[in-house]
Design an enzyme around this catalytic site. Structure first.
Site, PDB file in Angstrom:
ATOM      1  N   ASP A  10      61.190 102.715  -8.742  1.00  0.00           N
ATOM      2  CA  ASP A  10      60.809 101.661  -7.799  1.00  0.00           C
ATOM      3  C   ASP A  10      61.201 102.166  -6.411  1.00  0.00           C
ATOM      4  O   ASP A  10      61.861 103.209  -6.281  1.00  0.00           O
ATOM      5  CB  ASP A  10      61.564 100.364  -8.125  1.00  0.00           C
ATOM      6  CG  ASP A  10      61.228  99.241  -7.146  1.00  0.00           C
ATOM      7  OD1 ASP A  10      60.031  99.047  -6.863  1.00  0.00           O
ATOM      8  OD2 ASP A  10      62.153  98.568  -6.640  1.00  0.00           O
ATOM      9  N   SER A  11      60.820 101.416  -5.386  1.00  0.00           N
ATOM     10  CA  SER A  11      61.227 101.805  -4.040  1.00  0.00           C
ATOM     11  C   SER A  11      62.715 101.527  -3.797  1.00  0.00           C
ATOM     12  O   SER A  11      63.293 102.035  -2.846  1.00  0.00           O
ATOM     13  CB  SER A  11      60.392 101.038  -3.009  1.00  0.00           C
ATOM     14  OG  SER A  11      60.496  99.652  -3.254  1.00  0.00           O
ATOM     15  N   GLY A  43      55.578  98.169   0.970  1.00  0.00           N
ATOM     16  CA  GLY A  43      54.510  97.162   0.939  1.00  0.00           C
ATOM     17  C   GLY A  43      53.433  97.327   1.991  1.00  0.00           C
ATOM     18  O   GLY A  43      52.345  96.777   1.860  1.00  0.00           O
ATOM     19  N   CYS A  73      57.387  98.938 -10.492  1.00  0.00           N
ATOM     20  CA  CYS A  73      56.986  98.600  -9.137  1.00  0.00           C
ATOM     21  C   CYS A  73      55.505  98.222  -9.170  1.00  0.00           C
ATOM     22  O   CYS A  73      54.676  98.998  -9.659  1.00  0.00           O
ATOM     23  CB  CYS A  73      57.196  99.841  -8.269  1.00  0.00           C
ATOM     24  SG  CYS A  73      56.370  99.779  -6.678  1.00  0.00           S
ATOM     25  N   ASN A  74      55.196  97.036  -8.678  1.00  0.00           N
ATOM     26  CA  ASN A  74      53.805  96.567  -8.716  1.00  0.00           C
ATOM     27  C   ASN A  74      52.920  97.278  -7.706  1.00  0.00           C
ATOM     28  O   ASN A  74      51.739  97.500  -7.949  1.00  0.00           O
ATOM     29  CB  ASN A  74      53.750  95.068  -8.455  1.00  0.00           C
ATOM     30  CG  ASN A  74      54.373  94.281  -9.586  1.00  0.00           C
ATOM     31  OD1 ASN A  74      53.701  93.892 -10.527  1.00  0.00           O
ATOM     32  ND2 ASN A  74      55.670  94.076  -9.531  1.00  0.00           N
ATOM     33  N   THR A  75      53.490  97.598  -6.551  1.00  0.00           N
ATOM     34  CA  THR A  75      52.681  98.205  -5.490  1.00  0.00           C
ATOM     35  C   THR A  75      52.092  99.536  -5.961  1.00  0.00           C
ATOM     36  O   THR A  75      50.883  99.782  -5.832  1.00  0.00           O
ATOM     37  CB  THR A  75      53.537  98.421  -4.221  1.00  0.00           C
ATOM     38  OG1 THR A  75      54.187  97.180  -3.900  1.00  0.00           O
ATOM     39  CG2 THR A  75      52.697  98.876  -3.060  1.00  0.00           C
ATOM     40  N   GLU A 152      66.740  93.801  -0.537  1.00  0.00           N
ATOM     41  CA  GLU A 152      67.389  95.120  -0.421  1.00  0.00           C
ATOM     42  C   GLU A 152      68.745  94.994   0.281  1.00  0.00           C
ATOM     43  O   GLU A 152      69.659  95.765   0.019  1.00  0.00           O
ATOM     44  CB  GLU A 152      66.495  96.098   0.352  1.00  0.00           C
ATOM     45  CG  GLU A 152      65.376  96.717  -0.480  1.00  0.00           C
ATOM     46  CD  GLU A 152      65.870  97.644  -1.591  1.00  0.00           C
ATOM     47  OE1 GLU A 152      66.809  98.420  -1.382  1.00  0.00           O
ATOM     48  OE2 GLU A 152      65.295  97.578  -2.694  1.00  0.00           O
ATOM     49  N   CYS A 184      56.054  91.354  -7.633  1.00  0.00           N
ATOM     50  CA  CYS A 184      56.846  92.416  -7.023  1.00  0.00           C
ATOM     51  C   CYS A 184      58.161  92.402  -7.791  1.00  0.00           C
ATOM     52  O   CYS A 184      58.747  91.325  -7.983  1.00  0.00           O
ATOM     53  CB  CYS A 184      57.085  92.132  -5.546  1.00  0.00           C
ATOM     54  SG  CYS A 184      58.315  93.221  -4.797  1.00  0.00           S
ATOM     55  N   HIS A 186      61.036  93.103  -7.092  1.00  0.00           N
ATOM     56  CA  HIS A 186      62.211  92.594  -6.372  1.00  0.00           C
ATOM     57  C   HIS A 186      62.366  91.068  -6.548  1.00  0.00           C
ATOM     58  O   HIS A 186      63.479  90.555  -6.492  1.00  0.00           O
ATOM     59  CB  HIS A 186      62.078  92.869  -4.868  1.00  0.00           C
ATOM     60  CG  HIS A 186      62.430  94.267  -4.457  1.00  0.00           C
ATOM     61  ND1 HIS A 186      61.634  95.349  -4.743  1.00  0.00           N
ATOM     62  CD2 HIS A 186      63.486  94.761  -3.774  1.00  0.00           C
ATOM     63  CE1 HIS A 186      62.196  96.443  -4.229  1.00  0.00           C
ATOM     64  NE2 HIS A 186      63.311  96.105  -3.639  1.00  0.00           N
TER      65      HIS A 186
HETATM   66  N1  DGL Z   1      59.355  96.478  -5.891  1.00  0.00           N
HETATM   67  C1  DGL Z   1      58.110  96.900  -5.425  1.00  0.00           C
HETATM   68  C2  DGL Z   1      56.947  96.182  -6.039  1.00  0.00           C
HETATM   69  O1  DGL Z   1      57.068  95.711  -7.135  1.00  0.00           O
HETATM   70  C3  DGL Z   1      57.873  97.257  -3.981  1.00  0.00           C
HETATM   71  C4  DGL Z   1      58.794  96.751  -2.958  1.00  0.00           C
HETATM   72  C5  DGL Z   1      58.612  97.341  -1.580  1.00  0.00           C
HETATM   73  O2  DGL Z   1      59.182  98.409  -1.349  1.00  0.00           O
HETATM   74  O3  DGL Z   1      57.916  96.759  -0.738  1.00  0.00           O
HETATM   75  O4  DGL Z   1      55.897  96.112  -5.472  1.00  0.00           O
END
Ligand code: DGL
Length: 266
Positions: A10-11, A43, A73-75, A152, A184, A186
């Site tokens: 993930d990020s 994002g 991570c969804n992105t 974060e 997301c 997070h």
């Molecule tokens: N946790 C990530 C997601 O699911 C990305 C978060 C980010 O760095 O913007 O998209």
């Protein structure tokens, strides 16, 4: 039986919400968790940047000898997975499909809300998967760029968080969605506030458990499960400052992240 680790990335701290579910489901598996904190938040990064970051991580995972990779991570699941999945010798899955399947099971009025990063929303990955289930579903996708930086920083309560969540949820409620995907990884760190503000009539879907189940199914099917009978290990890496990653993780899940190593290519 295969003792090689599963790669997860993930990020930043978001993927820990997936890691937790995954470890509950498959405690014998070894895991390499990579937090790309040098690039967080992602994002609003360009597609080219996202592809580059993910390739660097996957090359690293390959060097580490992983048997499969879970995009926690969804992105990057939305934007990069399809572009790279045939370029490596191990299978990979993301979080979008499992989240959609669960939301479709939950909704009664066929209106599904998705909160996610701007990049995920722009890709319409959730809406496309939902449409594939049935064209009668309506999807309301909303970018929530304020949330990742707060999480974060370890901030999951207080006025700033509440204000941001309220603003986003109002937009979802206005469209009469009865189910909300936390699109997301997070966001489950805010699930208490989100559940409270969404109201009791909203089904909240965190794709982490279903995604972990999907990975379990994949490992079983390919005969890759680790059934050693002993608890697996997790090795954490961060591309930014390992101590900073450890600190923000500690604020969210105390004592969960340990011995973070630094790894970067910049
Ligand atoms: N946790 C990530 C997601 O699911 C990305 C978060 C980010 O760095 O913007 O998209």
């Amino acid at each position: 039986m295969d003792k090689r680790p599963v790669g997860m990335f993930d990020s930043g701290v978001g993927g820990l919400t997936v890691l937790k579910q995954f470890r509950r489901l498959l405690p014998e598996e070894n895991v390499i968790y990579f937090a790309d904190t040098a690039h967080v938040p992602i994002g609003d990064r360009s597609r080219e940047e996202l592809i580059l970051f993910v390739r660097q991580i996957l090359d690293f995972m390959q060097e580490q000898g992983v048997k499969a990779v879970l995009f926690a991570c969804n992105t990057t699941s939305a934007i990069v997975l399809n572009r790279v999945k045939d370029d490596y010798p191990f299978p990979m899955i993301g979080t979008i499909r499992a989240g959609v399947k669960e939301a479709v099971r939950q909704t009664q009025n066929k209106r599904i809300g998705v909160i996610a990063t701007n990049n995920t929303v722009k890709s319409h990955a959730f809406a496309s998967f939902i449409q594939m289930e049935d064209v009668g579903y309506q999807t309301v996708e909303l970018g929530c760029p304020k949330l990742v930086p707060l999480i974060e920083a370890g901030q999951t309560e207080g006025e700033t968080v509440e204000k941001a969540v309220a603003e986003y949820l109002d937009a979802i409620k206005e469209k009469k969605a009865d189910t909300l995907i936390l699109g997301c990884t997070h966001y489950p760190f805010l699930s208490r506030i989100i559940t409270e503000m969404a109201g009791e009539n909203m089904h909240i879907v965190d794709p982490a458990l279903e995604t972990s189940k999907e990975m379990a199914g994949l490992l079983r099917e390919k005969n890759l499960l680790n059934q050693s009978g002993t608890p697996g290990w997790v090795q954490f890496y961060a591309s930014g400052d390992p101590e900073a990653f450890q600190k923000s993780a500690d604020k969210l899940i105390p004592h969960y992240v340990k011995n973070v190593k630094h790894q970067s290519w910049d």
